[in-house]
Design a protein around this motif. Sequence first.
Motif, PDB file in Angstrom:
ATOM      1  N   LEU A   3       0.842  -1.117  -0.022  1.00 34.02           N
ATOM      2  CA  LEU A   3       0.121  -0.086   0.023  1.00 34.02           C
ATOM      3  C   LEU A   3       0.755   1.273  -0.030  1.00 34.02           C
ATOM      4  CD1 LEU A   3      -2.793   1.213   0.262  1.00 34.02           C
ATOM      5  CD2 LEU A   3      -2.686   0.944   2.568  1.00 34.02           C
ATOM      6  N   GLN A   4       1.763   1.159   0.672  1.00 34.00           N
ATOM      7  CA  GLN A   4       2.642   2.340   0.774  1.00 34.00           C
ATOM      8  C   GLN A   4       3.497   2.665  -0.374  1.00 34.00           C
ATOM      9  OE1 GLN A   4       4.954   3.031   4.826  1.00 34.00           O
ATOM     10  NE2 GLN A   4       5.000   0.852   4.610  1.00 34.00           N
ATOM     11  N   GLU A   5       4.111   1.453  -1.106  1.00 36.75           N
ATOM     12  CA  GLU A   5       4.705   1.555  -2.522  1.00 36.75           C
ATOM     13  C   GLU A   5       3.721   2.074  -3.574  1.00 36.75           C
ATOM     14  OE1 GLU A   5       7.073  -1.864  -3.393  1.00 36.75           O
ATOM     15  OE2 GLU A   5       7.882  -1.802  -1.629  1.00 36.75           O
ATOM     16  N   CYS A   6       2.575   1.642  -3.623  1.00 39.03           N
ATOM     17  CA  CYS A   6       1.758   2.245  -4.375  1.00 39.03           C
ATOM     18  C   CYS A   6       1.257   3.540  -4.539  1.00 39.03           C
ATOM     19  CB  CYS A   6       0.204   1.805  -4.200  1.00 39.03           C
ATOM     20  SG  CYS A   6      -0.001  -0.205  -4.856  1.00 39.03           S
ATOM     21  N   TYR A   7       1.435   4.280  -3.147  1.00 34.51           N
ATOM     22  CA  TYR A   7       1.175   5.681  -3.287  1.00 34.51           C
ATOM     23  C   TYR A   7       2.579   6.410  -3.321  1.00 34.51           C
ATOM     24  CZ  TYR A   7      -3.607   6.028  -1.685  1.00 34.51           C
ATOM     25  OH  TYR A   7      -4.819   5.992  -1.522  1.00 34.51           O
ATOM     26  N   GLU A   8       3.865   5.742  -3.052  1.00 32.91           N
ATOM     27  CA  GLU A   8       4.981   6.307  -3.264  1.00 32.91           C
ATOM     28  C   GLU A   8       5.344   6.571  -4.794  1.00 32.91           C
ATOM     29  OE1 GLU A   8       8.193   3.935  -1.548  1.00 32.91           O
ATOM     30  OE2 GLU A   8       7.457   4.776   0.385  1.00 32.91           O
ATOM     31  N   ASP A   9       4.806   5.322  -5.573  1.00 33.89           N
ATOM     32  CA  ASP A   9       5.011   5.416  -7.148  1.00 33.89           C
ATOM     33  C   ASP A   9       3.991   6.333  -7.736  1.00 33.89           C
ATOM     34  OD1 ASP A   9       6.984   3.408  -7.009  1.00 33.89           O
ATOM     35  OD2 ASP A   9       5.443   1.885  -7.204  1.00 33.89           O
ATOM     36  N   VAL A  10       2.864   6.616  -7.304  1.00 30.93           N
ATOM     37  CA  VAL A  10       1.925   7.547  -7.576  1.00 30.93           C
ATOM     38  C   VAL A  10       2.415   8.856  -7.795  1.00 30.93           C
ATOM     39  CG1 VAL A  10      -0.206   8.417  -7.613  1.00 30.93           C
ATOM     40  CG2 VAL A  10      -0.013   5.987  -7.521  1.00 30.93           C
ATOM     41  N   TRP A  11       3.152   9.135  -6.395  1.00 30.97           N
ATOM     42  CA  TRP A  11       3.690  10.471  -6.004  1.00 30.97           C
ATOM     43  C   TRP A  11       5.024  10.928  -6.827  1.00 30.97           C
ATOM     44  CZ3 TRP A  11       3.494  15.200  -5.505  1.00 30.97           C
ATOM     45  CH2 TRP A  11       4.677  15.830  -4.911  1.00 30.97           C
ATOM     46  N   TYR A  12       5.495   9.842  -7.086  1.00 28.09           N
ATOM     47  CA  TYR A  12       6.712   9.835  -7.970  1.00 28.09           C
ATOM     48  C   TYR A  12       6.056  10.244  -9.566  1.00 28.09           C
ATOM     49  CZ  TYR A  12      11.203   8.907 -10.443  1.00 28.09           C
ATOM     50  OH  TYR A  12      12.230   9.157 -11.296  1.00 28.09           O
ATOM     51  N   TYR A  13       5.319   9.593 -10.053  1.00 28.22           N
ATOM     52  CA  TYR A  13       4.727  10.164 -11.342  1.00 28.22           C
ATOM     53  C   TYR A  13       4.178  11.269 -11.276  1.00 28.22           C
ATOM     54  CZ  TYR A  13       1.306  10.124 -14.971  1.00 28.22           C
ATOM     55  OH  TYR A  13       0.612  10.672 -16.189  1.00 28.22           O
ATOM     56  N   ILE A  14       3.573  11.973 -10.173  1.00 30.99           N
ATOM     57  CA  ILE A  14       3.033  13.105 -10.270  1.00 30.99           C
ATOM     58  C   ILE A  14       4.148  14.132 -10.226  1.00 30.99           C
ATOM     59  CG2 ILE A  14       1.706  14.793  -8.871  1.00 30.99           C
ATOM     60  CD1 ILE A  14       0.059  12.458  -7.802  1.00 30.99           C
ATOM     61  N   TYR A  15       5.094  13.952  -9.615  1.00 30.41           N
ATOM     62  CA  TYR A  15       6.227  14.851  -9.254  1.00 30.41           C
ATOM     63  C   TYR A  15       7.127  14.984 -10.533  1.00 30.41           C
ATOM     64  CZ  TYR A  15      10.456  16.678  -7.262  1.00 30.41           C
ATOM     65  OH  TYR A  15      11.659  17.484  -6.808  1.00 30.41           O
ATOM     66  N   SER A  16       7.156  13.866 -11.314  1.00 32.90           N
ATOM     67  CA  SER A  16       7.823  13.919 -12.609  1.00 32.90           C
ATOM     68  C   SER A  16       6.997  14.440 -13.617  1.00 32.90           C
ATOM     69  CB  SER A  16       8.068  12.397 -12.948  1.00 32.90           C
ATOM     70  OG  SER A  16       9.018  11.777 -11.891  1.00 32.90           O
ATOM     71  N   GLU A  26      -4.983  16.135 -15.881  1.00 31.67           N
ATOM     72  CA  GLU A  26      -5.785  14.749 -15.779  1.00 31.67           C
ATOM     73  C   GLU A  26      -6.463  14.592 -14.143  1.00 31.67           C
ATOM     74  OE1 GLU A  26      -2.546  11.943 -15.463  1.00 31.67           O
ATOM     75  OE2 GLU A  26      -1.943  12.131 -17.555  1.00 31.67           O
ATOM     76  N   ILE A  27      -7.610  14.986 -14.246  1.00 31.03           N
ATOM     77  CA  ILE A  27      -8.673  15.059 -12.987  1.00 31.03           C
ATOM     78  C   ILE A  27      -9.230  13.429 -13.051  1.00 31.03           C
ATOM     79  CG2 ILE A  27     -10.696  16.111 -12.138  1.00 31.03           C
ATOM     80  CD1 ILE A  27      -8.251  17.913 -12.794  1.00 31.03           C
ATOM     81  N   ASN A  28      -8.489  12.768 -12.113  1.00 31.75           N
ATOM     82  CA  ASN A  28      -8.770  11.327 -11.850  1.00 31.75           C
ATOM     83  C   ASN A  28      -8.351  10.853 -10.582  1.00 31.75           C
ATOM     84  OD1 ASN A  28      -9.317   8.614 -12.173  1.00 31.75           O
ATOM     85  ND2 ASN A  28      -8.480   8.578 -14.295  1.00 31.75           N
ATOM     86  N   ASN A  29      -9.164  10.786  -9.770  1.00 29.63           N
ATOM     87  CA  ASN A  29      -8.536  10.695  -7.963  1.00 29.63           C
ATOM     88  C   ASN A  29      -8.240   9.061  -8.108  1.00 29.63           C
ATOM     89  OD1 ASN A  29     -11.804  10.651  -8.343  1.00 29.63           O
ATOM     90  ND2 ASN A  29     -11.266   9.205  -6.918  1.00 29.63           N
ATOM     91  N   PHE A  30      -7.343   8.780  -7.077  1.00 30.66           N
ATOM     92  CA  PHE A  30      -6.886   7.463  -6.880  1.00 30.66           C
ATOM     93  C   PHE A  30      -7.028   7.262  -5.299  1.00 30.66           C
ATOM     94  CE2 PHE A  30      -3.935   3.984  -6.544  1.00 30.66           C
ATOM     95  CZ  PHE A  30      -4.548   3.236  -7.621  1.00 30.66           C
ATOM     96  N   CYS A  31      -8.192   6.725  -4.962  1.00 36.04           N
ATOM     97  CA  CYS A  31      -8.538   6.905  -3.318  1.00 36.04           C
ATOM     98  C   CYS A  31      -8.376   5.550  -2.776  1.00 36.04           C
ATOM     99  CB  CYS A  31     -10.016   7.429  -2.946  1.00 36.04           C
ATOM    100  SG  CYS A  31     -10.004   9.157  -3.442  1.00 36.04           S
ATOM    101  N   LEU A  32      -7.223   4.957  -2.980  1.00 37.02           N
ATOM    102  CA  LEU A  32      -6.911   3.420  -2.764  1.00 37.02           C
ATOM    103  C   LEU A  32      -6.881   3.107  -1.101  1.00 37.02           C
ATOM    104  CD1 LEU A  32      -6.072   0.559  -3.177  1.00 37.02           C
ATOM    105  CD2 LEU A  32      -3.809   1.407  -3.505  1.00 37.02           C
ATOM    106  N   PHE A  33      -6.501   4.277  -0.416  1.00 31.59           N
ATOM    107  CA  PHE A  33      -6.158   4.077   1.237  1.00 31.59           C
ATOM    108  C   PHE A  33      -7.426   4.055   1.688  1.00 31.59           C
ATOM    109  CE2 PHE A  33      -5.901   6.570   5.234  1.00 31.59           C
ATOM    110  CZ  PHE A  33      -4.943   5.367   5.865  1.00 31.59           C
ATOM    111  N   SER A  34      -8.616   4.861   1.358  1.00 33.72           N
ATOM    112  CA  SER A  34      -9.783   4.850   2.030  1.00 33.72           C
ATOM    113  C   SER A  34     -10.586   3.524   1.689  1.00 33.72           C
ATOM    114  CB  SER A  34     -10.864   5.900   1.622  1.00 33.72           C
ATOM    115  OG  SER A  34     -10.881   5.796   0.151  1.00 33.72           O
ATOM    116  N   GLU A  35     -10.484   2.866   0.664  1.00 32.37           N
ATOM    117  CA  GLU A  35     -11.116   1.622   0.476  1.00 32.37           C
ATOM    118  C   GLU A  35     -10.514   0.563   1.345  1.00 32.37           C
ATOM    119  OE1 GLU A  35     -13.483   0.519  -1.751  1.00 32.37           O
ATOM    120  OE2 GLU A  35     -13.846   2.733  -2.213  1.00 32.37           O
ATOM    121  N   VAL A  36      -9.286   0.237   1.589  1.00 26.98           N
ATOM    122  CA  VAL A  36      -8.658  -0.520   2.429  1.00 26.98           C
ATOM    123  C   VAL A  36      -8.256  -0.252   3.715  1.00 26.98           C
ATOM    124  CG1 VAL A  36      -7.526  -1.543   0.571  1.00 26.98           C
ATOM    125  CG2 VAL A  36      -6.240  -0.029   1.582  1.00 26.98           C
TER     126      VAL A  36
END
Length: 846
Positions: free
Chosen positions: A251-264, A272-282
């Motif tokens: 779960l941590q690595e998923c958000y790290e990778d998403v943030w790295y993609y956003i940062y880059s 891109e208006i497309n949320n990714f609310c994985l944390f709240s689901e689990v």
Amino acid sequence: MYVEKEMKWDNIKSEQKKREKIPIILMISVFIIGTISDVIAKFGYSMIFVNNYDTVSLTVIQIQAALFSLTIALLALMSGHITNAYLGMSFNDFLLNCKPIYFKQKRVIICSLVILIFSLFFHMFELYNLVVCNSIIICMLIGISAMEIYEAFTGTEQIESEIRAYLKDRIYCEDSEVISEYLKKFCYQWKKTCVFQSNGEYEEYKQIFIIIFNKCFENKNLRKTLFDQCVDLITVLFSEEKQYLRGITLLQECYEDVWYYIYSNDQKVKEEINNFCLFSEVYIDMQNALLKTDIKSVENIMDWDKFSRNIVLVDLWLGYDEKNKDVIEELRKVKNFGYLVGRYISNKLERDDELWANPLTKSCNQSIYPSSFKKIAEEVIENRNFNFNAALIKYDNTNLIEKYLYLGGLESIYLCDNEAYIIMVLKTHCYLYYLAYYETTSYVEQKLKEKCKGIIEKKEVKQKFLSFILYITSQDRNVFGFIQRKYDIFNEKLLDILINELRFYEEISKPYGVKNCVMQHVVQDFVIFIVMFVANHYNRETLIDKVITKDRATHFYHYYVCNSNKKHEFKQFLIMMGINDKELENKLEATYTLLEKRIRELCKNCALSNSCQQNKKADIDQQLAKEKLADNIKEYLEKQFKVIINQNDLKAERIHLCQMEICSNKEIENILDGEYEWIFNCFVSLLAETLKKQNKLNIIKKLNFQDDEEYFKYLKSKQNDVIIGSEFKLRPIDYSKTSYLRKIIEEIEHCTNGANGVALILKKELLKINITKVRVGIHKETIGESSAIYDKKEKKYKYCVFSDMPLYFTKDELEMYLNNAKRIVNIVVHVSFDINDGIVGDIIEE
């Protein structure tokens, strides 16, 4: 497991091509030889003479058919490997269809069938050499098929390395549909095997998954599929106790990778208006997993501060919208995550650990958040931190707060440019204050109360908190050697903010119990006491007007001026702030006197201000309004007393009916709205006084009746046939019999209204009245007509704006208030009484 990880698919494919080209060349050569041989034979030449060649050819065709069935039989050998898969790819599919470049199994089978059919045609046209050559080609195809199938039995390590190389190549090359399909296959297979995998095998799968994850996330059309697969996969990991750590890490690595993609790709992300609310689901599954996991293991894999900040970054960068319920819910879960971590370490941590308490020593880093959402990011992170603090306090781990917040975090407040951090500190201190002084031991253990009290009264904490308060309330440009940012924390909104957020932390009642909620009062006291303390002790009285506003003036008056207990609570607060015993009483008296004075002044100013606004509404044609009021009163009285109204020629008496003090916040024509019941009671009293003076009434004492039965008998048997006045005065001794009384009244003519006044029981034939005229006079109230009392000590008038709010006015101020806010209404009636000789009725008295 990583010996082959350096393998590249291009190398494997190149080597495979070389191996497959040789059989192709041989097959072509055989076919060419057969063709040449048949051409030569047609011209009557032959290298080898065979008797009955047609029979031989037919036999060869039969052998080809048998060989073709052998291909199918070889495939049957693979049935034992049909469920074998690696990284979501079946061994069979890879070895028979993906790895072969030219000789894929489907092609081999189809080619064998086609060659068999052609052999029949060749036989029919007596091309016997080609028939024989076809049989050779089929044998070669069967050999190739056998070699490919044989690979499945040579061990899995080499196959897995090749599959890994193949998939890495395909992930970067194939289109989105292929990647989406493979993602589903991969996750489907991983979900079935992840709980049984060794660490090495799990890491292999995770590496590939992260590659697929990043590739899918780059394509916003694939994010929904990726999201669903991530939820399912992490949920599976959280369902098995031995896999909890893997679930948290993934779960941590998923958000790290998403943030790295956003940062880059920050510019691309803005589109891109497309949320990714994985944390709240689990979140619920993760919560259960975390609470059951050993803290030493969690420490090695989770940085809870960085993790939750990554979640906030992702939510805000991927199109935050106040109407997006999913994002709002995830940010709320991030706030709750702080409480979860605080509860977790309070139950499991055996030592002070900066790893867990580190967020308390620093404020939110705004620079990495979208500029338009910096304030939201601050609020979420600092709310998370407060929830962390609240859990530490509730679960008796306050030493971390003392060490890392007060003695650590407040050291850097002078470099802070984050108002949310300041609110977090105030909320934490207020929560400690609530537990230490306000909540009872019915809901909070005495040990915890003493511990909270011990922290906020500790000398070092007092000093840090006092410096903190002085810094955030200072208006100077240079404080303690630091450039001061002008904060506006203490204002009218602060009370609402703290109340709305802290009310959820009040200790609730026990099951089926009831308690008085005190958190609102605690917050109010905390803020007001701080403001008054700073205003009086450090000459910053401008703060008072920012917090004690006119909207709350009346409430503050009743709460602080009329409540004697508040001075004792303020005394406790001064002790908490470090005032020593020698100064305590003097400081208490001076500060509380200032508080009462400012509240009284504010209430007075509000009253004067409101009175000016009220006066504007009264500026209309008064003569027309008074005539209309007089007509309304006359019509009302005649309607109410119609049972005894009779037009007669007797001379009418001019009688002053009543005088009323009325607020001027209504137009004059509506100024008596709500007062007609009082006018009714006044007229009944007038009627009773007139009859008393002429000795026309019997006085009946209810107490003279033995019981209600006798009293009711009197009411029913009496010859009097009309009841006038207050029904309340007729009430029985036993309240439960009120309905029976009403039934008696309904059987008699009556005009009753209101609870006050007197009650008359009359003989209507013996009394008639005639209301000929009503006059209404309205003027502004003077000091002499008011209830104001001159206070010689204060040299001011003491006047109650409301019934229980005495305020001090100068003569000019009081005159202005009365002239603007109050009206005196005098009502005069012209009425004639036609009274027969003798007693006309009874008056009921207690």
